[in-house]
Design an enzyme around this catalytic site. Structure first.
Site, mmCIF file in Angstrom:
data_model
loop_
_atom_site.group_PDB
_atom_site.id
_atom_site.type_symbol
_atom_site.label_atom_id
_atom_site.label_comp_id
_atom_site.label_asym_id
_atom_site.label_seq_id
_atom_site.Cartn_x
_atom_site.Cartn_y
_atom_site.Cartn_z
ATOM 1 C CB SER A 167 -11.603 36.723 25.496
ATOM 2 O OG SER A 167 -11.533 37.941 26.181
ATOM 3 C CG HIS A 194 -12.046 42.813 29.618
ATOM 4 N ND1 HIS A 194 -12.605 41.771 28.924
ATOM 5 C CD2 HIS A 194 -10.702 42.620 29.566
ATOM 6 C CE1 HIS A 194 -11.644 40.985 28.465
ATOM 7 N NE2 HIS A 194 -10.486 41.462 28.839
#
Ligand code: PAF
Length: 279
Positions: free
Chosen positions: A184, A35
């Protein structure tokens, strides 16, 4: 860095200085280096960078998956500040989907395959929330990771079909030292599952090497990947694909380029990975 919750607040900041260019990085939080590489790229290419952190309920077809989705807002905000984001939108679910909500964006063929077939309704949720994010932020550019290759294909299709006025920027997959694609969901892996999770990267590499040595039959490449996953004790293959990178239709023979992709359960955690060959 401003942290805002309402749509009006975002619009006020967005339109305060009309001449500035804005980059948007949509996320569901629990940020990792992948990210942050999107945020860094956005900072290089725009005057201002907005990030959204919203675990979008409409893209989870499994309530349990939504419940266990990892979250750590304080850590995320600290990382974004350090990465140089100007604004973070952290809306409540009722702000995005107020009571009485009834409008959805649906892209057709390209969502029916691969992730779309395995997770019915997933892309309807993704395109709906991304369309809303584009409307709220009105960015000049939006940044997505190649790891979600089908998501990229679907969003590009939506942008073309619905004439959204922005550029979609696709950034390379960020990987750990042993090749595991950052996600994640990796935080849900036990130490032994984490070790075995490299099977996706190893399978893609094995198929890529066969292609480099001249193999052009898609089925042979699929078998190479299936074999490698099958030889990993904690891994269970969901799907493996050798497809056209834009339509995602399965190929018989690779004439120029192809998207190799797969989804694999390692223990109970579903991981995806991909590579484009022949570019
Ligand atoms: O890739 C994601 O994290 C999500 O699908 C996105 C694009 C933020 C939409 O919720």
């Amino acid at each position: 860095m401003q942290i805002l919750k309402t749509i009006d607040a975002i619009r006020q900041v967005r339109w305060a200085e009309l001449s500035l260019s804005w980059g948007l990085v949509p996320t569901m939080g629990f940020l990792h280096a992948g990210h942050l590489s999107l945020v860094e790229r956005a900072c290089q290419e725009n005057d201002r960078v907005g990030v959204s952190i919203f675990v979008n309920p409409t893209q989870f077809n499994d309530a349990q998956d939504l419940e266990v989705y990892p979250r750590d807002m304080d850590r995320d905000l600290a990382l974004l500040k350090e990465a140089g984001a100007d604004l973070v939108w952290t809306p409540e679910p009722e702000t995005v989907y107020p009571s009485g909500y009834q409008s959805y964006v649906e892209v057709e063929e390209v969502t029916t395959l691969l992730e779309g077939a395995a997770r019915p309704g997933h892309f309807r949720g993704v395109t709906t929330v991304v369309a809303k994010l584009f409307n709220v932020f009105q960015p000049n550019r939006a940044y997505f990771g190649q790891k979600d290759a089908q998501q990229v294909a679907v969003i590009k299709q939506m942008v073309r079909d619905l004439n959204f006025n922005l550029d979609i920027v696709v950034c390379p997959i960020a990987r750990d030292h042993d090749g595991l694609a950052l996600s994640s969901r990796n935080s849900n892996l036990s130490p032994i599952a984490r070790e075995q999770a490299t099977c996706l990267y190893r399978a893609l590499n094995a198929a890529q090497s066969a292609f480099a040595q001249g193999e052009r039959q898609a089925e042979s490449l699929r078998f190479i990947m299936i074999d490698l996953i099958a030889s990993t004790p904690l891994a269970r293959l969901d799907y493996v694909s050798v497809a056209d990178p834009i339509s995602l239709v399965e190929l018989e023979e690779i004439t120029d380029h192809a998207l190799l992709s797969m989804a694999v359960f390692v223990d109970n955690t579903r991981l995806i990975d991909n590579v484009i060959i022949g570019e």
